[in-house]
Write a protein that holds these residues in place. Sequence first.
Motif, mmCIF file in Angstrom:
data_model
loop_
_atom_site.group_PDB
_atom_site.id
_atom_site.type_symbol
_atom_site.label_atom_id
_atom_site.label_comp_id
_atom_site.label_asym_id
_atom_site.label_seq_id
_atom_site.Cartn_x
_atom_site.Cartn_y
_atom_site.Cartn_z
ATOM 1 N N HIS A 1 -8.686 -11.933 -3.133
ATOM 2 C CA HIS A 1 -9.465 -12.976 -2.457
ATOM 3 C C HIS A 1 -9.282 -14.342 -3.118
ATOM 4 O O HIS A 1 -9.549 -15.373 -2.504
ATOM 5 N N GLY B 1 -6.443 -10.933 1.039
ATOM 6 C CA GLY B 1 -7.800 -10.951 0.516
ATOM 7 C C GLY B 1 -8.838 -11.560 1.429
ATOM 8 O O GLY B 1 -9.834 -12.110 0.949
ATOM 9 N N SER C 1 -8.841 -14.244 2.995
ATOM 10 C CA SER C 1 -8.995 -15.647 2.620
ATOM 11 C C SER C 1 -7.860 -16.488 3.189
ATOM 12 O O SER C 1 -6.692 -16.247 2.846
ATOM 13 N N PRO D 1 -15.294 -16.142 4.250
ATOM 14 C CA PRO D 1 -14.171 -15.215 4.304
ATOM 15 C C PRO D 1 -13.806 -14.850 5.738
ATOM 16 O O PRO D 1 -14.671 -14.850 6.617
ATOM 17 N N LEU E 1 -9.673 -6.580 1.676
ATOM 18 C CA LEU E 1 -10.757 -6.490 0.697
ATOM 19 C C LEU E 1 -10.977 -5.035 0.313
ATOM 20 O O LEU E 1 -10.686 -4.122 1.097
#
Length: 540
Positions: free
Chosen positions: A197, A217, A219, A256, A303
């Motif tokens: 992330h 991640g 992101s 996110p 994740l």
Amino acid sequence: MSDGATRVFADAGTAADPVADAARELIAGLALRPWGQVAPSVYESGRLVAGAAWLPGHHQRIGFLLREQRPDGAWGPPEGYALVPTLSATDALLAALADGGWAGADLLAPVARGLDALTGRLLPIHARALPDTPALDLIVPALVESINGRLTGLDRATAERLPRPPLALPAGLGSDRLRAVRAAVAAGAALPTKLAHFYEVLDATPADAGPTLTAVGASPAATAAWLTAAGPAAGPAAHAFLRELIREADGPVPCPTPITVFERAWVLSGLRRAGVAVNPPATVLRTLAAAIGAEGIATGEGLPTDADTTSVTLDALARFGRPADPASLWAYETAEGFCTWPGSEDGFSVTTNAHVLDAFGQHVAAHPGADARYHRTVERLSAVLPAHQLADGPWQDRWHASPYYATACCVLALAEFGRGAAAAEAVDRAAGWVLNSQRADGSWGRWDGTAEETAYALQVLLAVPTTVPRVDDAVARGHAYLHESAGREHPPLWYGKELYCPTVIVRATVLAACRLAGIRTFGVDRSVVDCGYRSTKTAT
């Protein structure tokens, strides 16, 4: 009934159930936007400006950062929560200033004000007083280092117009962990999945990078950092993902994202718990059921699995008639309770443990003859949560800035599944704290009154079976505030690299509170107030 509540009731018109109508439309949208809906991020957009100017929307992202700067020169929420977004935005504008792709005179003043905010107010905060946002001990040193490097590289004429003292790290915060992680990356070490992330500050290439990877991640910044290093052709799926996010918000990006499972689980669990009549598409429920693995469930692609998402997903599935055994949660059990992430974790999350209580409570309610370990877990968490309650009644957590969220999570779990006198007493004390902290306009909130926090407060009050006139009046006033505040932007309160707002989850929370408060205020078995979220099909 207060005058405000009477006015709301009058405004409701003759719609059969506008809250249910709005909730159904909201849920239909879950399948249409499977990555989830999150408000634009100053931090993430700043990272794209600083390191991925080649992506479309570069100038729009710069404009977004300029618009988001506060009058005091900082960016983001109050207190220490402003540090990370202010570092990211200041670094980004310095990069744009050096690049020359933007009229320099338009950036000098905001950069100077950002530097003043950092040196004068934010960086002098001791590390102990900073909020426990994820990877702050990686992000802050990385951005301070970057800003100092950019200031050193400015041409003389520009440098003379900006404050140039080297930025210092907050007392108590060092660069040791950042250096260690970067060294491990350079040596080819496999890093924990959750560090993906933050790849944009680690000089890292994700181990699973490839043409089919959608996001690094969850992101945009981490994804853009990888594509900038590897080239867009290395990740066509990730490149398409970024372009779509940029198109949706016309430049800035959220974080996110994607949050597919997280969004669907929180929305469905919250609405059904409040009794809102919804029938989600089969594909949405299948997505949640398919996400269950031996080690739990992850918030979204890229994740790691976590106990919080696992628990809320199991709760949502149980409420929609698709129960699953919560045995995967045993992997998160610790001496203190349940941790959020597998393995070690800094700090204790009361909301994760409240959601674990929901998951096990659902299971033992449906299977009274379940193994004794399941029953012992319900009894254990019924004592663990009250033990973490603050003296005056609320709870505070590490995944949300507002005590109203943590308090609502704990109260709802204890009121529905808690066992013993301690659980009941904790619920009553929490309701008393909520009742005494209502603002004059009927709202609740940590910094200012907000619809999201007011919704949590109402859920707490409505979890306590009482008809005390003072409670009824507080509910009616809070209900009126939700209606009158419709259309206002929801401030970011959820913990990420900076505070962020998962917009659909927040909207579902407000709808759930509207229904519960409508029943309490007007004495009918349906919500007659739409709180401003009237269905487009029934609006008059």
